[in-house]
Motif scaffolding. Structure first.
Motif, PDB file in Angstrom:
ATOM      1  N   ARG A   1      23.356  19.262  -2.940  1.00  0.00           N
ATOM      2  CA  ARG A   1      22.579  18.408  -2.046  1.00  0.00           C
ATOM      3  C   ARG A   1      22.169  17.152  -2.805  1.00  0.00           C
ATOM      4  NH1 ARG A   1      18.891  22.834   1.300  1.00  0.00           N
ATOM      5  NH2 ARG A   1      20.465  24.490   1.288  1.00  0.00           N
ATOM      6  N   VAL A   2      22.465  16.024  -2.228  1.00  0.00           N
ATOM      7  CA  VAL A   2      22.206  14.738  -2.866  1.00  0.00           C
ATOM      8  C   VAL A   2      21.101  14.039  -2.078  1.00  0.00           C
ATOM      9  CG1 VAL A   2      23.247  12.644  -3.763  1.00  0.00           C
ATOM     10  CG2 VAL A   2      24.654  14.687  -3.457  1.00  0.00           C
TER      11      VAL A   2
ATOM     12  N   ALA B   1      18.288  27.839  -8.029  1.00  0.00           N
ATOM     13  CA  ALA B   1      18.651  26.468  -7.678  1.00  0.00           C
ATOM     14  C   ALA B   1      18.092  25.518  -8.729  1.00  0.00           C
ATOM     15  CB  ALA B   1      18.103  26.119  -6.296  1.00  0.00           C
ATOM     16  N   TRP B   2      18.867  24.466  -9.018  1.00  0.00           N
ATOM     17  CA  TRP B   2      18.461  23.475 -10.003  1.00  0.00           C
ATOM     18  C   TRP B   2      18.450  22.091  -9.384  1.00  0.00           C
ATOM     19  CZ3 TRP B   2      16.971  24.248 -15.106  1.00  0.00           C
ATOM     20  CH2 TRP B   2      17.094  25.556 -15.582  1.00  0.00           C
ATOM     21  N   MET B   3      17.530  21.258  -9.858  1.00  0.00           N
ATOM     22  CA  MET B   3      17.454  19.874  -9.386  1.00  0.00           C
ATOM     23  C   MET B   3      17.390  18.929 -10.576  1.00  0.00           C
ATOM     24  SD  MET B   3      14.574  17.926  -7.068  1.00  0.00           S
ATOM     25  CE  MET B   3      15.471  17.937  -5.528  1.00  0.00           C
ATOM     26  N   VAL B   4      18.173  17.862 -10.503  1.00  0.00           N
ATOM     27  CA  VAL B   4      18.075  16.768 -11.461  1.00  0.00           C
ATOM     28  C   VAL B   4      17.172  15.714 -10.830  1.00  0.00           C
ATOM     29  CG1 VAL B   4      19.326  15.150 -12.907  1.00  0.00           C
ATOM     30  CG2 VAL B   4      20.424  17.284 -12.208  1.00  0.00           C
ATOM     31  N   CYS B   5      16.040  15.472 -11.445  1.00  0.00           N
ATOM     32  CA  CYS B   5      14.957  14.723 -10.810  1.00  0.00           C
ATOM     33  C   CYS B   5      15.038  13.224 -11.077  1.00  0.00           C
ATOM     34  CB  CYS B   5      13.603  15.232 -11.306  1.00  0.00           C
ATOM     35  SG  CYS B   5      13.332  16.995 -11.034  1.00  0.00           S
TER      36      CYS B   5
ATOM     37  N   ARG C   1      23.692  26.457  -6.982  1.00  0.00           N
ATOM     38  CA  ARG C   1      23.033  25.531  -6.068  1.00  0.00           C
ATOM     39  C   ARG C   1      22.436  24.401  -6.890  1.00  0.00           C
ATOM     40  NH1 ARG C   1      18.647  28.670  -2.877  1.00  0.00           N
ATOM     41  NH2 ARG C   1      18.486  26.617  -1.882  1.00  0.00           N
ATOM     42  N   LEU C   2      22.838  23.179  -6.556  1.00  0.00           N
ATOM     43  CA  LEU C   2      22.435  22.022  -7.338  1.00  0.00           C
ATOM     44  C   LEU C   2      21.998  20.891  -6.420  1.00  0.00           C
ATOM     45  CD1 LEU C   2      22.306  20.538 -10.121  1.00  0.00           C
ATOM     46  CD2 LEU C   2      24.686  19.845  -9.716  1.00  0.00           C
ATOM     47  N   SER C   3      20.892  20.235  -6.802  1.00  0.00           N
ATOM     48  CA  SER C   3      20.413  19.064  -6.080  1.00  0.00           C
ATOM     49  C   SER C   3      20.313  17.896  -7.045  1.00  0.00           C
ATOM     50  CB  SER C   3      19.043  19.337  -5.446  1.00  0.00           C
ATOM     51  OG  SER C   3      19.125  20.380  -4.496  1.00  0.00           O
ATOM     52  N   LEU C   4      20.720  16.731  -6.569  1.00  0.00           N
ATOM     53  CA  LEU C   4      20.662  15.513  -7.365  1.00  0.00           C
ATOM     54  C   LEU C   4      19.796  14.501  -6.638  1.00  0.00           C
ATOM     55  CD1 LEU C   4      24.479  15.287  -8.123  1.00  0.00           C
ATOM     56  CD2 LEU C   4      22.727  16.119  -9.677  1.00  0.00           C
TER      57      LEU C   4
END
Length: 304
Positions: free
Chosen positions: A243-244, A171-175, A218-221
């Motif tokens: 997921r935002v 999973a990756w997240m753009v912080c 899987r991506l979170s922003l």
């Protein structure tokens, strides 16, 4: 910290990096630096800068030693040893004014060093070798004696990607640090990793969406990272879960669920942008505003 970030943690980031990724979770002291000028610079700079830093200090000692041996003048060496010692127990060396006296004291040592042809080559070679040995020792200690309660951390040499955990990130997240608790947001993620729900995979963190691998599933922003709207997902063809967290325009993301039903939006109850009406795909976190205290579980967990 040096081994985990080959390119350095960045100027002025040593304190935040320590608090976020290395400070024991039961400690709450705040740090701006590592309370040691040498360690602070070694952590903030990349390997080339680290080598030059160590070599420069050893070369200053070497020139002072040459001055003492050839002219019987120990003052330059004594001043630099005192300066280096003071910088070891404080961040005093970050103030330019404290460099004035050591630099002035080093001038005669530099002159003697430049005119002492016999000792010049030996000092250069010895300091280069010693610098390599000291930094190699740092690598060995960093790899072999890593604290067991700190997760594996890998920061890319260019500083664009940070991986937490062992293996390839699932999973990756753009912080956006503004809605994640500040620059030391890693403390919250480390706490989540210690739970059964969090200790299941590795996580990738970036500050720019362009650094996220195109094959991500899987991506979170977070926060401002979602400002461009759902169209920014166009280059990702394998997405299964988006997921935002605390977006500025949650309605745009909720409207995109018609084509991308895997999108979920999380907003704090008291956030000014939180929709007034309930909607499918929206989760409202009660008692929170833009900062959601349990954001790691919302971003990476199996449920809200």
């Amino acid at each position: 910290m040096m081994v985990d970030s080959p390119g350095g943690w960045g100027r002025g980031a040593a304190g935040d990096a320590f608090m976020g990724w290395y400070q024991p979770l039961d400690k709450t002291e705040r740090y701006r630096t590592l309370v040691n000028s040498h360690f602070t610079w070694l952590v903030e700079w990349g390997w080339c800068g680290r080598f030059m830093l160590v070599w420069a200090w050893l070369l200053a000692f070497g020139m002072g030693g040459v001055r003492w041996r050839t002219r019987g003048d120990p003052l330059p060496l004594a001043v630099w040893i005192a300066f280096a010692t003071a910088a070891f127990f404080s961040s005093v060396a970050e103030e330019w004014i404290v460099w004035v006296m050591p630099v002035v004291a080093l001038v005669p040592a530099v002159w003697t060093f430049c005119t002492a042809k016999g000792a010049r080559r030996a000092v250069f070679v010895a300091t280069l070798i010693a610098s390599g040995v000291l930094l190699s020792a740092c690598v060995v200690f960093g790899v072999c004696y890593r604290p067991g309660d700190i997760p594996r951390i890998d920061r890319s040499p260019d500083g664009t990607r940070l991986t937490v955990g062992t293996g390839r990130p699932d999973a990756w997240m753009v912080c956006d640090e503004a809605v994640m608790g500040g620059a030391a947001f890693g403390r919250v993620l480390r706490g989540f990793i210690k739970t059964p729900d969090g200790d299941v995979c590795a996580y990738g963190l970036v500050h720019d969406l362009s650094a996220v691998p195109s094959a991500v599933r899987r991506l979170s922003l977070c926060g401002r990272a979602a400002d461009a709207g759902p169209d920014l997902l166009a280059r990702f063809t394998a997405l299964e879960d988006v997921r935002v967290i605390s977006p500025n325009r949650p309605e745009d993301w909720l409207a995109a669920r018609g084509k991308r039903p895997y999108i979920r939006v999380f907003c704090g109850e008291f956030a000014p942008t939180c929709p007034a009406e309930d909607a499918e795909g929206l989760t409202v976190v009660f008692g929170a505003a833009d900062y959601l205290p349990n954001w790691p579980r919302l971003a990476f967990g199996n449920g809200p």
